[in-house]
Design an enzyme around this catalytic site. Structure first.
Site, PDB file in Angstrom:
ATOM      1  CB  SER A   9      38.585  40.905  38.951  1.00 27.16           C
ATOM      2  OG  SER A   9      37.575  39.976  38.700  1.00 27.16           O
ATOM      3  CG  HIS A  34      35.340  42.763  41.941  1.00 29.10           C
ATOM      4  ND1 HIS A  34      34.420  43.741  42.232  1.00 29.10           N
ATOM      5  CD2 HIS A  34      34.814  42.046  40.924  1.00 29.10           C
ATOM      6  CE1 HIS A  34      33.375  43.624  41.422  1.00 29.10           C
ATOM      7  NE2 HIS A  34      33.594  42.594  40.616  1.00 29.10           N
ATOM      8  CG  ASP A  36      33.057  39.178  39.385  1.00 28.64           C
ATOM      9  OD1 ASP A  36      32.281  40.135  39.510  1.00 28.64           O
ATOM     10  OD2 ASP A  36      34.199  39.283  38.900  1.00 28.64           O
ATOM     11  CG  MET A  38      29.035  35.336  37.841  1.00 26.87           C
ATOM     12  SD  MET A  38      29.890  35.150  36.279  1.00 26.87           S
ATOM     13  CE  MET A  38      31.110  36.469  36.423  1.00 26.87           C
ATOM     14  CG  HIS A  67      29.613  42.366  40.872  1.00 23.19           C
ATOM     15  ND1 HIS A  67      30.217  42.439  39.641  1.00 23.19           N
ATOM     16  CD2 HIS A  67      28.333  42.749  40.679  1.00 23.19           C
ATOM     17  CE1 HIS A  67      29.332  42.849  38.744  1.00 23.19           C
ATOM     18  NE2 HIS A  67      28.180  43.034  39.347  1.00 23.19           N
ATOM     19  CG  MET A  69      26.934  39.949  38.295  1.00 25.89           C
ATOM     20  SD  MET A  69      28.443  39.627  37.373  1.00 25.89           S
ATOM     21  CE  MET A  69      29.528  39.226  38.712  1.00 25.89           C
ATOM     22  CG  MET A 138      28.110  45.606  35.266  1.00 25.23           C
ATOM     23  SD  MET A 138      29.526  44.780  36.037  1.00 25.23           S
ATOM     24  CE  MET A 138      30.428  44.145  34.633  1.00 25.23           C
ATOM     25  N   GLY A 143      29.511  38.922  33.267  1.00 26.42           N
ATOM     26  CA  GLY A 143      29.503  37.459  33.144  1.00 26.42           C
ATOM     27  C   GLY A 143      30.857  36.873  32.790  1.00 26.42           C
ATOM     28  CG  PHE A 144      31.675  35.527  29.997  1.00 31.28           C
ATOM     29  CD1 PHE A 144      31.956  34.180  30.223  1.00 31.28           C
ATOM     30  CD2 PHE A 144      30.371  35.890  29.718  1.00 31.28           C
ATOM     31  CE1 PHE A 144      30.950  33.220  30.160  1.00 31.28           C
ATOM     32  CE2 PHE A 144      29.357  34.935  29.647  1.00 31.28           C
ATOM     33  CZ  PHE A 144      29.653  33.597  29.870  1.00 31.28           C
ATOM     34  N   GLY A 146      37.701  39.494  30.077  1.00 34.40           N
ATOM     35  CA  GLY A 146      38.320  39.557  28.753  1.00 34.40           C
ATOM     36  C   GLY A 146      37.458  40.158  27.662  1.00 34.40           C
ATOM     37  CG  ASP A 177      33.230  44.636  37.326  1.00 32.28           C
ATOM     38  OD1 ASP A 177      34.244  44.183  36.782  1.00 32.28           O
ATOM     39  OD2 ASP A 177      32.411  43.926  37.954  1.00 32.28           O
ATOM     40  N   GLY A 178      34.932  45.985  34.338  1.00 29.87           N
ATOM     41  CA  GLY A 178      34.930  45.443  32.981  1.00 29.87           C
ATOM     42  C   GLY A 178      35.887  46.184  32.070  1.00 29.87           C
ATOM     43  N   GLY A 199      41.067  43.303  36.472  1.00 32.78           N
ATOM     44  CA  GLY A 199      41.095  41.895  36.104  1.00 32.78           C
ATOM     45  C   GLY A 199      42.133  41.575  35.059  1.00 32.78           C
ATOM     46  CB  SER A 200      41.981  39.323  32.128  1.00 27.66           C
ATOM     47  OG  SER A 200      40.980  39.910  31.332  1.00 27.66           O
TER      48      SER A 200
HETATM   49  C1  DX5 Z   1      32.604  40.348  35.409  1.00 23.52           C
HETATM   50  C2  DX5 Z   1      33.942  40.674  36.021  1.00 23.52           C
HETATM   51  C3  DX5 Z   1      34.863  41.117  34.972  1.00 23.52           C
HETATM   52  C4  DX5 Z   1      36.302  40.857  35.143  1.00 23.52           C
HETATM   53  C5  DX5 Z   1      37.157  42.027  34.975  1.00 23.52           C
HETATM   54  O1  DX5 Z   1      31.544  40.899  35.953  1.00 23.52           O
HETATM   55  O2  DX5 Z   1      33.916  41.464  37.163  1.00 23.52           O
HETATM   56  O3  DX5 Z   1      34.528  42.339  34.524  1.00 23.52           O
HETATM   57  O4  DX5 Z   1      36.673  40.154  36.237  1.00 23.52           O
HETATM   58  O5  DX5 Z   1      38.230  41.697  34.221  1.00 23.52           O
HETATM   59  P1  DX5 Z   1      38.532  42.130  32.710  1.00 23.52           P
HETATM   60  O6  DX5 Z   1      39.657  43.077  32.821  1.00 23.52           O
HETATM   61  O7  DX5 Z   1      38.886  40.864  32.039  1.00 23.52           O
HETATM   62  O8  DX5 Z   1      37.279  42.741  32.127  1.00 23.52           O
HETATM   63 ZN    ZN Z   2      32.351  42.118  38.964  1.00 23.49          ZN
END
Ligand code: DX5
Ligand code: ZN
Length: 221
Positions: A9, A34, A36, A38, A67, A69, A138, A143-144, A146, A177-178, A199-200
């Site tokens: 991500s 990936h 994002d 937004m 993606h 959003m 999802m 949106g975020f 972590g 995702d997430g 991602g994180s």
């Molecule tokens: C938001 C993103 C997140 C993110 C994934 O739609 O796509 O879900 O980058 O990373 P973590 O592992 O922080 O959820």
């Molecule tokens: Zn995403």
């Protein structure tokens, strides 16, 4: 079972060293990037955009997993550069005419996916199956980065896999995702997911290098 793919991500990559991050992802054979997108309306945040996509296409051959959003994606799909091999997902919650948007994505030469928030039921997909190359589930509210996994989404992956297989769509991808942590990724894979947004919680997690994290994730899924 569909082969597993890793989609780091990019909103979690180090923006101040993006060139180095990209080289590492290339060298470690990330399957997708990936991205994002937004709009501050469908989700309460802004992240990456159209120029970022153009630049990534120019400097990397890794297919993009875009993606969206955003509200009313049908009006905006043409803003995004798409290359053959890219995936583009639109949210069913954001689009009254999603079938038309999926067709527009395919017309532009990319693969089309429908995305579902954790609270959106799978029945929203029933009449879209012939139009889908994949479904993005999802596993947190979007949106975020972590956030913590919404736990019932694991069973949702299982129910979606069954629904797709029973309808003859064994080749349709399920992307998650997430909070795809190492621990959650194993459960998601067992439930039938095959594209992992990293991602994180995994590839960009502190304590190890991106290369080590990708290798670890690949081993366990
Ligand atoms: C938001 C993103 C997140 C993110 C994934 O739609 O796509 O879900 O980058 O990373 P973590 O592992 O922080 O959820
Ligand atoms: Zn995403």
């Amino acid at each position: 079972m569909r082969p597993a793919f890793i989609a780091p991500s990019m909103m979690c990559a180090d923006f101040l060293h993006l060139g180095d991050e990209l080289e590492t992802l290339k060298a470690n054979k990330a399957d997708f990037l990936h991205i994002d997108i937004m709009d501050g309306e469908f989700v309460r945040n802004y992240t990456l955009g159209t120029d970022y996509i153009r630049k990534l296409h120019k400097y990397s051959d890794i297919p993009l997993d875009i993606h969206l959003m955003i509200t009313e994606p049908a009006l905006k799909i043409s803003w995004f550069e798409m290359k053959p091999g890219d995936y583009v997902s639109v949210h069913v919650e954001a689009d009254a005419h999603i079938q038309r948007s999926l067709a527009a994505i395919k017309n532009a030469g990319a693969k089309a996916m429908a995305a579902l928030n954790p609270g959106t039921p799978l029945c929203m997909l029933e009449d879209l199956l012939p139009d889908l190359d994949g479904v993005l589930l999802m596993t947190v509210n979007p949106g975020f980065a972590g956030q913590k996994l919404v736990p019932q989404t694991i069973d949702k992956i299982r129910r979606l896999r069954r629904m797709l297989d029973e309808a003859g769509y064994e080749n349709t991808d399920i992307e998650v995702d997430g909070n795809v942590s190492f621990e959650n990724a194993v459960k998601m894979r067992e439930a039938g997911a095959n594209v992992f947004v990293a991602g994180s919680s995994s590839v960009f997690a502190p304590g190890a290098t991106v290369a080590e994290n990708i290798a670890h994730l690949r081993r366990i899924i």
